[in-house]
Design a protein around this motif. Structure first.
Motif, PDB file in Angstrom:
ATOM      1  N   GLY A  76     -40.651  23.589  -5.865  1.00 42.55           N
ATOM      2  CA  GLY A  76     -39.584  24.179  -6.652  1.00 42.55           C
ATOM      3  C   GLY A  76     -38.182  23.787  -6.239  1.00 42.55           C
ATOM      4  O   GLY A  76     -37.212  24.260  -6.814  1.00 42.55           O
ATOM      5  N   LEU A  77     -38.039  22.923  -5.259  1.00 37.60           N
ATOM      6  CA  LEU A  77     -36.715  22.501  -4.810  1.00 37.60           C
ATOM      7  C   LEU A  77     -36.336  21.218  -5.544  1.00 37.60           C
ATOM      8  O   LEU A  77     -37.089  20.245  -5.526  1.00 37.60           O
ATOM      9  N   GLU A  78     -35.180  21.242  -6.215  1.00 36.40           N
ATOM     10  CA  GLU A  78     -34.722  20.052  -6.938  1.00 36.40           C
ATOM     11  C   GLU A  78     -34.469  18.916  -5.966  1.00 36.40           C
ATOM     12  O   GLU A  78     -33.939  19.129  -4.873  1.00 36.40           O
ATOM     13  N   SER A  79     -34.806  17.700  -6.383  1.00 36.73           N
ATOM     14  CA  SER A  79     -34.563  16.565  -5.491  1.00 36.73           C
ATOM     15  C   SER A  79     -33.063  16.391  -5.238  1.00 36.73           C
ATOM     16  O   SER A  79     -32.670  15.913  -4.182  1.00 36.73           O
ATOM     17  N   ALA A  80     -32.219  16.804  -6.192  1.00 36.60           N
ATOM     18  CA  ALA A  80     -30.767  16.692  -5.999  1.00 36.60           C
ATOM     19  C   ALA A  80     -30.288  17.546  -4.830  1.00 36.60           C
ATOM     20  O   ALA A  80     -29.270  17.233  -4.203  1.00 36.60           O
ATOM     21  N   ALA A  81     -30.999  18.613  -4.517  1.00 36.29           N
ATOM     22  CA  ALA A  81     -30.604  19.484  -3.412  1.00 36.29           C
ATOM     23  C   ALA A  81     -30.688  18.753  -2.071  1.00 36.29           C
ATOM     24  O   ALA A  81     -30.000  19.113  -1.111  1.00 36.29           O
ATOM     25  N   TYR A  82     -31.511  17.710  -2.012  1.00 32.75           N
ATOM     26  CA  TYR A  82     -31.627  16.962  -0.765  1.00 32.75           C
ATOM     27  C   TYR A  82     -30.328  16.237  -0.412  1.00 32.75           C
ATOM     28  O   TYR A  82     -30.083  15.930   0.754  1.00 32.75           O
ATOM     29  N   ASP A 133     -19.708  19.969  -9.221  1.00 35.96           N
ATOM     30  CA  ASP A 133     -18.936  21.196  -9.343  1.00 35.96           C
ATOM     31  C   ASP A 133     -19.518  22.258  -8.423  1.00 35.96           C
ATOM     32  O   ASP A 133     -20.683  22.206  -8.030  1.00 35.96           O
ATOM     33  N   ILE A 134     -18.693  23.223  -8.074  1.00 33.65           N
ATOM     34  CA  ILE A 134     -19.057  24.230  -7.084  1.00 33.65           C
ATOM     35  C   ILE A 134     -20.259  25.062  -7.538  1.00 33.65           C
ATOM     36  O   ILE A 134     -21.073  25.468  -6.711  1.00 33.65           O
ATOM     37  N   SER A 135     -20.402  25.288  -8.853  1.00 29.46           N
ATOM     38  CA  SER A 135     -21.532  26.099  -9.327  1.00 29.46           C
ATOM     39  C   SER A 135     -22.866  25.381  -9.070  1.00 29.46           C
ATOM     40  O   SER A 135     -23.858  26.025  -8.720  1.00 29.46           O
ATOM     41  N   THR A 136     -22.883  24.072  -9.232  1.00 32.49           N
ATOM     42  CA  THR A 136     -24.093  23.300  -8.954  1.00 32.49           C
ATOM     43  C   THR A 136     -24.425  23.347  -7.469  1.00 32.49           C
ATOM     44  O   THR A 136     -25.579  23.570  -7.078  1.00 32.49           O
ATOM     45  N   ILE A 137     -23.399  23.151  -6.636  1.00 35.70           N
ATOM     46  CA  ILE A 137     -23.605  23.201  -5.183  1.00 35.70           C
ATOM     47  C   ILE A 137     -24.088  24.583  -4.770  1.00 35.70           C
ATOM     48  O   ILE A 137     -25.000  24.724  -3.947  1.00 35.70           O
ATOM     49  N   SER A 138     -23.507  25.618  -5.353  1.00 34.96           N
ATOM     50  CA  SER A 138     -23.894  26.994  -5.030  1.00 34.96           C
ATOM     51  C   SER A 138     -25.361  27.247  -5.376  1.00 34.96           C
ATOM     52  O   SER A 138     -26.123  27.798  -4.575  1.00 34.96           O
ATOM     53  N   ARG A 139     -25.779  26.821  -6.566  1.00 36.21           N
ATOM     54  CA  ARG A 139     -27.160  27.019  -7.002  1.00 36.21           C
ATOM     55  C   ARG A 139     -28.132  26.253  -6.106  1.00 36.21           C
ATOM     56  O   ARG A 139     -29.147  26.791  -5.653  1.00 36.21           O
ATOM     57  N   GLN A 140     -27.808  24.978  -5.834  1.00 33.43           N
ATOM     58  CA  GLN A 140     -28.711  24.162  -5.021  1.00 33.43           C
ATOM     59  C   GLN A 140     -28.735  24.619  -3.564  1.00 33.43           C
ATOM     60  O   GLN A 140     -29.799  24.626  -2.934  1.00 33.43           O
ATOM     61  N   SER A 141     -27.589  25.027  -3.030  1.00 30.62           N
ATOM     62  CA  SER A 141     -27.577  25.488  -1.637  1.00 30.62           C
ATOM     63  C   SER A 141     -28.304  26.820  -1.506  1.00 30.62           C
ATOM     64  O   SER A 141     -28.963  27.073  -0.497  1.00 30.62           O
ATOM     65  N   HIS A 164     -35.446  28.458   0.785  1.00 25.99           N
ATOM     66  CA  HIS A 164     -36.568  27.698   1.349  1.00 25.99           C
ATOM     67  C   HIS A 164     -36.480  27.556   2.875  1.00 25.99           C
ATOM     68  O   HIS A 164     -37.324  26.911   3.485  1.00 25.99           O
ATOM     69  N   GLY A 165     -35.449  28.123   3.468  1.00 20.42           N
ATOM     70  CA  GLY A 165     -35.308  28.082   4.927  1.00 20.42           C
ATOM     71  C   GLY A 165     -34.826  26.752   5.477  1.00 20.42           C
ATOM     72  O   GLY A 165     -34.941  26.504   6.678  1.00 20.42           O
ATOM     73  N   LEU A 166     -34.268  25.901   4.615  1.00 19.84           N
ATOM     74  CA  LEU A 166     -33.806  24.588   5.062  1.00 19.84           C
ATOM     75  C   LEU A 166     -32.325  24.601   5.457  1.00 19.84           C
ATOM     76  O   LEU A 166     -31.873  23.721   6.184  1.00 19.84           O
TER      77      LEU A 166
END
Length: 172
Positions: free
Chosen positions: A45-51, A75-83, A89-91
């Motif tokens: 469930g973790l987007e590859s972009a989050a990596y 944009d900050i909203s994307t970073i906020s969602r992915q972070s 996930h504990g990463l």
């Protein structure tokens, strides 16, 4: 009736800007495909972009979300969602910013570092197979040219007015 493609792929590098653009697009698409396949081994469930966030946190240390947005041209909203997904996930973990107690920093956890290193190892093993027939000289040349190209891309605004270039020929 069979028609020929409008821009057939030459079987040799002709040096044209059009061919370079086509090959760069192809490289980005293939790279995205490989990244997606390698990161599938990560948490479900973790987007590859989050990596990309995880990479910057491992590479540059703890960062504010706003700094990550700048680094990733997002944009900050994307970073906020992915972070948030990375935290769930504990990463990644949130830490108090010692410079400003009202703000927080994002930092890779030991598990995040382990997942990152696993993905890096898989990527490097794959790339080693891709380049196994290349000479050391070819690899150094490719690295030097990619470094030069990436440095130039980072400083060259695609929407800048070419007439406003500086005396040094730098992009604006």
């Amino acid at each position: 009736m069979v028609t020929q493609p409008r821009h057939p792929q030459p079987h040799h590098a002709d040096g044209s800007t059009d061919q370079l653009a086509t090959q760069l697009i192809r490289l980005v698409r293939l790279g995205a495909r490989v990244k997606t396949r390698i990161t599938k081994a990560g948490p479900e469930g973790l987007e590859s972009a989050a990596y990309a966030i995880l990479f910057h946190l491992v590479d540059k240390g703890p960062q504010r979300a706003s700094r990550l947005a700048d680094l990733l041209h997002s944009d900050i909203s994307t970073i906020s969602r992915q972070s948030s997904a990375l935290v769930d996930h504990g990463l990644v973990e949130r830490l108090a910013d010692p410079a400003d107690g009202r703000a927080s920093l994002l930092a890779a956890t030991p598990e995040g570092l382990r997942v990152f290193e696993t993905n890096r190892r898989k990527r490097n093993e794959w790339l080693e197979r891709v380049l196994e027939e290349w000479t050391d000289s070819d690899r150094r040349t490719l690295n030097a040219l990619l470094l030069r190209l990436n440095d130039r891309i980072e400083t060259c605004d695609p929407l800048a007015d070419p007439a406003r270039r500086t005396d040094k020929g730098e992009c604006t």
